[in-house]
Design a protein around this motif. Structure first.
Motif, PDB file in Angstrom:
ATOM      1  N   GLU A  43       0.823  -1.197   0.000  1.00 29.34           N
ATOM      2  CA  GLU A  43       0.000   0.000   0.000  1.00 29.34           C
ATOM      3  C   GLU A  43       0.863   1.255   0.000  1.00 29.34           C
ATOM      4  O   GLU A  43       0.618   2.198  -0.778  1.00 29.34           O
ATOM      5  N   LYS A  44       1.884   1.265   0.844  1.00 28.90           N
ATOM      6  CA  LYS A  44       2.758   2.432   0.954  1.00 28.90           C
ATOM      7  C   LYS A  44       3.502   2.703  -0.345  1.00 28.90           C
ATOM      8  O   LYS A  44       3.743   3.870  -0.713  1.00 28.90           O
ATOM      9  N   GLN A  45       3.883   1.637  -1.041  1.00 33.70           N
ATOM     10  CA  GLN A  45       4.645   1.784  -2.279  1.00 33.70           C
ATOM     11  C   GLN A  45       3.766   1.940  -3.517  1.00 33.70           C
ATOM     12  O   GLN A  45       4.266   1.960  -4.635  1.00 33.70           O
ATOM     13  N   GLY A  46       2.451   2.048  -3.307  1.00 33.21           N
ATOM     14  CA  GLY A  46       1.564   2.345  -4.428  1.00 33.21           C
ATOM     15  C   GLY A  46       1.146   1.147  -5.255  1.00 33.21           C
ATOM     16  O   GLY A  46       0.993   1.258  -6.471  1.00 33.21           O
ATOM     17  N   TRP A  47       0.929   0.011  -4.583  1.00 37.78           N
ATOM     18  CA  TRP A  47       0.496  -1.190  -5.284  1.00 37.78           C
ATOM     19  C   TRP A  47      -0.924  -1.546  -4.869  1.00 37.78           C
ATOM     20  O   TRP A  47      -1.312  -1.388  -3.711  1.00 37.78           O
ATOM     21  N   GLN A  48      -1.662  -2.079  -5.812  1.00 37.36           N
ATOM     22  CA  GLN A  48      -3.028  -2.527  -5.564  1.00 37.36           C
ATOM     23  C   GLN A  48      -3.056  -4.048  -5.437  1.00 37.36           C
ATOM     24  O   GLN A  48      -2.485  -4.762  -6.267  1.00 37.36           O
ATOM     25  N   LEU A  49      -3.723  -4.521  -4.401  1.00 32.55           N
ATOM     26  CA  LEU A  49      -3.829  -5.962  -4.176  1.00 32.55           C
ATOM     27  C   LEU A  49      -4.914  -6.546  -5.079  1.00 32.55           C
ATOM     28  O   LEU A  49      -6.075  -6.152  -5.010  1.00 32.55           O
ATOM     29  N   LEU A  50      -4.522  -7.461  -5.940  1.00 32.14           N
ATOM     30  CA  LEU A  50      -5.459  -8.142  -6.824  1.00 32.14           C
ATOM     31  C   LEU A  50      -5.970  -9.437  -6.211  1.00 32.14           C
ATOM     32  O   LEU A  50      -7.143  -9.785  -6.353  1.00 32.14           O
ATOM     33  N   ARG A  51      -5.077 -10.125  -5.527  1.00 31.66           N
ATOM     34  CA  ARG A  51      -5.429 -11.435  -4.988  1.00 31.66           C
ATOM     35  C   ARG A  51      -4.501 -11.784  -3.849  1.00 31.66           C
ATOM     36  O   ARG A  51      -3.306 -11.499  -3.903  1.00 31.66           O
ATOM     37  N   LYS A  52      -5.052 -12.384  -2.822  1.00 34.12           N
ATOM     38  CA  LYS A  52      -4.262 -12.842  -1.675  1.00 34.12           C
ATOM     39  C   LYS A  52      -4.787 -14.203  -1.258  1.00 34.12           C
ATOM     40  O   LYS A  52      -5.999 -14.436  -1.240  1.00 34.12           O
ATOM     41  N   LYS A  53      -3.855 -15.100  -0.945  1.00 40.75           N
ATOM     42  CA  LYS A  53      -4.250 -16.417  -0.455  1.00 40.75           C
ATOM     43  C   LYS A  53      -3.193 -16.902   0.531  1.00 40.75           C
ATOM     44  O   LYS A  53      -1.993 -16.793   0.248  1.00 40.75           O
ATOM     45  N   ILE A  54      -3.637 -17.384   1.668  1.00 41.83           N
ATOM     46  CA  ILE A  54      -2.719 -17.951   2.656  1.00 41.83           C
ATOM     47  C   ILE A  54      -3.072 -19.416   2.840  1.00 41.83           C
ATOM     48  O   ILE A  54      -4.236 -19.769   3.067  1.00 41.83           O
ATOM     49  N   PHE A  55      -2.059 -20.252   2.712  1.00 46.05           N
ATOM     50  CA  PHE A  55      -2.252 -21.693   2.828  1.00 46.05           C
ATOM     51  C   PHE A  55      -1.120 -22.259   3.679  1.00 46.05           C
ATOM     52  O   PHE A  55       0.022 -22.350   3.226  1.00 46.05           O
ATOM     53  N   PHE A  56      -1.433 -22.568   4.927  1.00 44.10           N
ATOM     54  CA  PHE A  56      -0.438 -23.051   5.879  1.00 44.10           C
ATOM     55  C   PHE A  56       0.753 -22.083   5.928  1.00 44.10           C
ATOM     56  O   PHE A  56       0.575 -20.938   6.293  1.00 44.10           O
ATOM     57  N   GLN A  57       1.946 -22.511   5.542  1.00 40.98           N
ATOM     58  CA  GLN A  57       3.140 -21.671   5.664  1.00 40.98           C
ATOM     59  C   GLN A  57       3.463 -20.865   4.397  1.00 40.98           C
ATOM     60  O   GLN A  57       4.566 -20.372   4.234  1.00 40.98           O
ATOM     61  N   ILE A  58       2.480 -20.744   3.513  1.00 39.40           N
ATOM     62  CA  ILE A  58       2.680 -19.965   2.293  1.00 39.40           C
ATOM     63  C   ILE A  58       1.706 -18.793   2.272  1.00 39.40           C
ATOM     64  O   ILE A  58       0.508 -18.967   2.504  1.00 39.40           O
ATOM     65  N   GLN A  59       2.234 -17.589   2.019  1.00 41.20           N
ATOM     66  CA  GLN A  59       1.368 -16.450   1.739  1.00 41.20           C
ATOM     67  C   GLN A  59       1.638 -15.990   0.304  1.00 41.20           C
ATOM     68  O   GLN A  59       2.783 -15.847  -0.117  1.00 41.20           O
ATOM     69  N   TYR A  60       0.541 -15.794  -0.424  1.00 41.69           N
ATOM     70  CA  TYR A  60       0.597 -15.574  -1.874  1.00 41.69           C
ATOM     71  C   TYR A  60      -0.139 -14.283  -2.223  1.00 41.69           C
ATOM     72  O   TYR A  60      -1.262 -14.053  -1.773  1.00 41.69           O
ATOM     73  N   TYR A  61       0.516 -13.455  -3.045  1.00 40.61           N
ATOM     74  CA  TYR A  61      -0.075 -12.175  -3.430  1.00 40.61           C
ATOM     75  C   TYR A  61       0.094 -11.942  -4.929  1.00 40.61           C
ATOM     76  O   TYR A  61       1.150 -12.227  -5.487  1.00 40.61           O
ATOM     77  N   GLU A  62      -0.935 -11.409  -5.560  1.00 43.34           N
ATOM     78  CA  GLU A  62      -0.849 -10.844  -6.885  1.00 43.34           C
ATOM     79  C   GLU A  62      -1.163  -9.364  -6.746  1.00 43.34           C
ATOM     80  O   GLU A  62      -2.229  -8.993  -6.248  1.00 43.34           O
ATOM     81  N   ILE A  63      -0.221  -8.505  -7.184  1.00 41.11           N
ATOM     82  CA  ILE A  63      -0.386  -7.067  -7.043  1.00 41.11           C
ATOM     83  C   ILE A  63      -0.065  -6.373  -8.362  1.00 41.11           C
ATOM     84  O   ILE A  63       0.658  -6.926  -9.204  1.00 41.11           O
ATOM     85  N   THR A  64      -0.594  -5.174  -8.513  1.00 41.35           N
ATOM     86  CA  THR A  64      -0.329  -4.382  -9.715  1.00 41.35           C
ATOM     87  C   THR A  64      -0.180  -2.923  -9.312  1.00 41.35           C
ATOM     88  O   THR A  64      -0.761  -2.489  -8.306  1.00 41.35           O
ATOM     89  N   PRO A  65       0.624  -2.153 -10.031  1.00 38.45           N
ATOM     90  CA  PRO A  65       0.783  -0.749  -9.668  1.00 38.45           C
ATOM     91  C   PRO A  65      -0.535   0.016  -9.741  1.00 38.45           C
ATOM     92  O   PRO A  65      -1.308  -0.163 -10.694  1.00 38.45           O
ATOM     93  N   LYS A  66      -0.793   0.838  -8.750  1.00 36.27           N
ATOM     94  CA  LYS A  66      -1.979   1.695  -8.792  1.00 36.27           C
ATOM     95  C   LYS A  66      -1.806   2.749  -9.880  1.00 36.27           C
ATOM     96  O   LYS A  66      -0.687   3.200 -10.157  1.00 36.27           O
ATOM     97  N   ALA A  67      -2.910   3.126 -10.481  1.00 38.34           N
ATOM     98  CA  ALA A  67      -2.865   4.193 -11.474  1.00 38.34           C
ATOM     99  C   ALA A  67      -2.463   5.493 -10.807  1.00 38.34           C
ATOM    100  O   ALA A  67      -2.907   5.792  -9.687  1.00 38.34           O
TER     101      ALA A  67
END
Length: 209
Positions: free
Chosen positions: A182-206
């Motif tokens: 958020e601070k660096q200007g990215w938009q969260l598209l998708r987040k998934k946490i599965f046990f010891q894995i955290q997964y993110y898809e992000i894209t730059p905010k306009a």
């Protein structure tokens, strides 16, 4: 916490240079395989996407993704030995030795950038995010898969600082990563946490007009 002095990039380079010949059979390679499989399962991308894998090791993730859907694959790793092996194992893709915080690529070069269990190795993750923003094409996305240790993060980071020689900088909580994006200007598209894995898809905010 008293911090021990580290040269994280030199530590990473030396450690993975030593591990390169037997990475897939090593404990680190075994753990990394879970992150690669998770990315393979979760990530969707168009045919012939220009895809860059940062921290590519021996190139296995690119080959896995190419089997799912054909890509134009490029891998970047700090370890020259890993890059040598990746070029032999996966000659259809391009592999370059380099620094994740100074990506040796032109602006808007890639549609998708993946970072599998590597973000915690970066001494300056904000600089990495800036570089990714630069080399991503319009509408592109960054995929980050990282270790998730919600209860023992602080203790684990203390151990890394005192004892690790593998170039591990810091394991992040989910909240820390979201705040950083958020601070660096990215938009969260998708987040998934599965046990010891955290997964993110992000894209730059306009950019605001």
């Amino acid at each position: 916490m008293v911090r021990r002095a580290h040269n994280y990039e030199k530590e990473s380079e030396a450690f993975y240079d030593r591990l390169a010949d037997h990475f897939d059979d090593s404990f680190d390679g075994f753990l990394a395989s879970f992150f690669k499989k998770f990315i393979l399962k979760q990530l969707e991308y168009p045919q012939n996407s220009r895809l860059l894998d940062v921290g590519c090791a021996n190139g296995r993730l690119l080959e896995m993704l190419n089997h799912k859907q054909q890509i134009e694959g490029t891998g970047l790793d700090i370890s020259s030995n890993m890059i040598k092996i990746a070029r032999i194992k996966h000659p259809d893709h391009k592999f370059i030795q380099g620094n994740a915080q100074s990506l040796p690529f032109e602006n808007a070069s890639y549609d998708v950038i993946t970072c599998s269990a590597s973000f915690h190795h970066f001494p300056d993750p904000d600089r990495f995010l800036e570089e990714v923003r630069r080399v991503l094409a319009s509408g592109g996305k960054l995929v980050i898969a990282e270790i998730h240790l919600p209860v023992i993060t602080r203790l684990y980071n203390w151990r890394l600082n005192r004892f690790s020689t593998e170039g591990d900088v810091k394991v992040y909580t989910s909240r820390e990563l979201r705040q950083k994006f958020e601070k660096q200007g990215w938009q969260l598209l998708r987040k998934k946490i599965f046990f010891q894995i955290q997964y993110y898809e992000i894209t730059p905010k306009a950019k605001e007009e």
